[in-house]
Design an enzyme around this catalytic site. Structure first.
Site, PDB file in Angstrom:
ATOM      1  N   ASN A   9      -1.008  16.891  23.750  1.00  0.00           N
ATOM      2  CA  ASN A   9      -0.353  16.093  24.785  1.00  0.00           C
ATOM      3  C   ASN A   9      -1.430  15.583  25.743  1.00  0.00           C
ATOM      4  O   ASN A   9      -1.910  16.320  26.588  1.00  0.00           O
ATOM      5  CB  ASN A   9       0.664  16.978  25.542  1.00  0.00           C
ATOM      6  N   TRP A  10      -1.774  14.301  25.563  1.00  0.00           N
ATOM      7  CA  TRP A  10      -2.873  13.744  26.379  1.00  0.00           C
ATOM      8  C   TRP A  10      -2.416  13.423  27.811  1.00  0.00           C
ATOM      9  O   TRP A  10      -3.209  13.049  28.645  1.00  0.00           O
ATOM     10  CB  TRP A  10      -3.412  12.478  25.724  1.00  0.00           C
ATOM     11  N   LYS A  11      -1.117  13.479  28.050  1.00  0.00           N
ATOM     12  CA  LYS A  11      -0.556  13.138  29.376  1.00  0.00           C
ATOM     13  C   LYS A  11      -1.035  11.739  29.789  1.00  0.00           C
ATOM     14  O   LYS A  11      -0.971  10.832  28.991  1.00  0.00           O
ATOM     15  CB  LYS A  11      -0.900  14.227  30.392  1.00  0.00           C
ATOM     16  N   HIS A  46       9.999  17.583  28.386  1.00  0.00           N
ATOM     17  CA  HIS A  46       8.795  18.238  28.920  1.00  0.00           C
ATOM     18  C   HIS A  46       9.025  18.552  30.407  1.00  0.00           C
ATOM     19  O   HIS A  46       9.643  17.768  31.119  1.00  0.00           O
ATOM     20  CB  HIS A  46       7.586  17.326  28.747  1.00  0.00           C
ATOM     21  N   GLU A  66       7.649  26.468  26.452  1.00  0.00           N
ATOM     22  CA  GLU A  66       6.575  26.293  27.424  1.00  0.00           C
ATOM     23  C   GLU A  66       7.022  26.815  28.791  1.00  0.00           C
ATOM     24  O   GLU A  66       7.725  26.101  29.519  1.00  0.00           O
ATOM     25  CB  GLU A  66       6.258  24.810  27.583  1.00  0.00           C
ATOM     26  N   GLY A  93      -0.803  23.924  32.597  1.00  0.00           N
ATOM     27  CA  GLY A  93      -1.879  23.379  33.429  1.00  0.00           C
ATOM     28  C   GLY A  93      -2.401  24.320  34.490  1.00  0.00           C
ATOM     29  O   GLY A  93      -3.089  23.891  35.423  1.00  0.00           O
ATOM     30  N   SER A 138      -1.369  26.283  28.889  1.00  0.00           N
ATOM     31  CA  SER A 138      -2.749  26.783  29.025  1.00  0.00           C
ATOM     32  C   SER A 138      -3.311  27.361  27.729  1.00  0.00           C
ATOM     33  O   SER A 138      -4.023  28.363  27.738  1.00  0.00           O
ATOM     34  CB  SER A 138      -2.840  27.795  30.172  1.00  0.00           C
ATOM     35  N   GLY A 162      -2.200  20.793  26.072  1.00  0.00           N
ATOM     36  CA  GLY A 162      -2.420  19.728  27.056  1.00  0.00           C
ATOM     37  C   GLY A 162      -3.905  19.572  27.333  1.00  0.00           C
ATOM     38  O   GLY A 162      -4.644  18.962  26.558  1.00  0.00           O
ATOM     39  N   GLY A 163      -4.354  20.152  28.425  1.00  0.00           N
ATOM     40  CA  GLY A 163      -5.738  19.996  28.888  1.00  0.00           C
ATOM     41  C   GLY A 163      -6.801  20.165  27.805  1.00  0.00           C
ATOM     42  O   GLY A 163      -7.722  19.343  27.688  1.00  0.00           O
TER      43      GLY A 163
HETATM   44  P1  PGA Z   1      -1.666  22.617  29.249  1.00  0.00           P
HETATM   45  O1  PGA Z   1      -0.427  21.613  29.027  1.00  0.00           O
HETATM   46  O2  PGA Z   1      -2.133  23.008  27.867  1.00  0.00           O
HETATM   47  O3  PGA Z   1      -2.684  21.794  29.983  1.00  0.00           O
HETATM   48  O4  PGA Z   1      -1.173  23.772  30.001  1.00  0.00           O
HETATM   49  C1  PGA Z   1       0.607  21.962  28.179  1.00  0.00           C
HETATM   50  C2  PGA Z   1       1.629  20.876  28.138  1.00  0.00           C
HETATM   51  O5  PGA Z   1       1.335  19.710  28.150  1.00  0.00           O
HETATM   52  O6  PGA Z   1       2.796  21.176  28.082  1.00  0.00           O
END
Ligand code: PGA
Length: 253
Positions: free
Chosen positions: A8-10, A94, A163, A169, A209, A230-231
């Site tokens: 998930n590149w956001k 999400h 999640e 994050g 995370s 994500g990150g």
């Molecule tokens: P993250 O994000 O890995 O940065 O915690 C997870 C997500 O996008 O749900």
């Protein structure tokens, strides 16, 4: 069974050039991957350029979608438009969309139904925040999201991502034990909604995370069939390490 790793590149990266570079780097790193399905979810604006670069291992997903196929809905994107670009999967529900875009359980349900009607596979994201009653939240989010979704469609097309909101994050990933008990709760709700077979068959991902250091522990544990990252998906080297941890475990299974 193939594991699924979702990136998930956001709202990253800032330019198309960087998006293509990141995608290419992941593609190169994933050349010999056979037992993992990698789904890259970039911002909408990069989908058409990246869709031309996909392969059997690497496909494109949407980060969100609207629940109408057409009409006067300024700023929205329909499932048909995504499908036309070659998108197979779409994240729905999400926690960032629930929080910042006011996505309610009812809207999540409409989106799931519209995606399924158009042949897109929803990745339904659920999870509790700190201080919330996990069982109550999972029960409510799953039952409302899947209201009036026939078992056959759920069975074939839906993926669930567990999640916990507090883990997204923050660098504070959920412990393996807690993840396992949450996944068991998710399966219990699915069994209540549908049946045991559907509950056992549905692929459940963990997100929050995930890093190259902790990914193997999740994919090793029974119950989790993949990860939503994500990150750590914004650095190709990190992300490939995560993919490879799933590849080696899938090979063993
Ligand atoms: P993250 O994000 O890995 O940065 O915690 C997870 C997500 O996008 O749900």
């Amino acid at each position: 069974m193939k594991k699924i790793i979702v990136a998930n590149w956001k709202i990253n990266p800032s330019t198309e050039k960087e998006a293509v570079e990141l995608f290419d780097a992941v593609q190169n790193g994933a050349k010999n991957i056979k037992n993992v399905e990698i789904i890259i979810c970039p911002p909408f604006v990069y989908i058409s350029v990246l869709a031309h670069l996909t392969s059997e291992t690497l496909s494109i997903g949407g980060q969100n979608v609207f629940y109408k196929e057409e009409g006067a809905f300024t700023g929205e994107i329909s499932p048909i438009q995504l499908r036309d670009l070659g998108v197979k999967y779409v994240m729905v529900g999400h926690s960032e969309a629930r929080k910042h875009l006011n996505e309610t359980d009812e809207i999540v349900n409409k989106k799931i139904k519209e995606c399924l009607a158009e042949g897109l596979k929803p990745i339904l994201c659920v999870g509790e925040d700190i201080g919330e009653d996990k069982e109550e939240v999972l029960n409510r989010q799953l039952k409302s999201a899947l209201k009036d979704v026939p078992c056959s469609m759920f069975h074939v097309s839906c993926v669930i991502a567990y999640e916990p909101v507090w883990a997204i994050g923050t660098g504070k990933n959920c412990s393996i034990e807690e993840t396992k008990s949450s996944v068991a709760l998710v399966r219990k709700v699915i069994a209540e909604l549908y049946n045991q077979e559907a509950s056992e068959a549905v692929k459940i991902l963990y997100g929050g995370s995930v890093s190259r250091e902790n990914s193997a522990d999740y994919v090793k544990s029974d119950g989790v069939q993949g990860l939503l990252v994500g990150g750590a998906s914004l650095d190709a080297e990190n992300f490939i390490k995560i993919v490879k941890s799933a590849e080696s475990i899938s090979r063993v299974n």
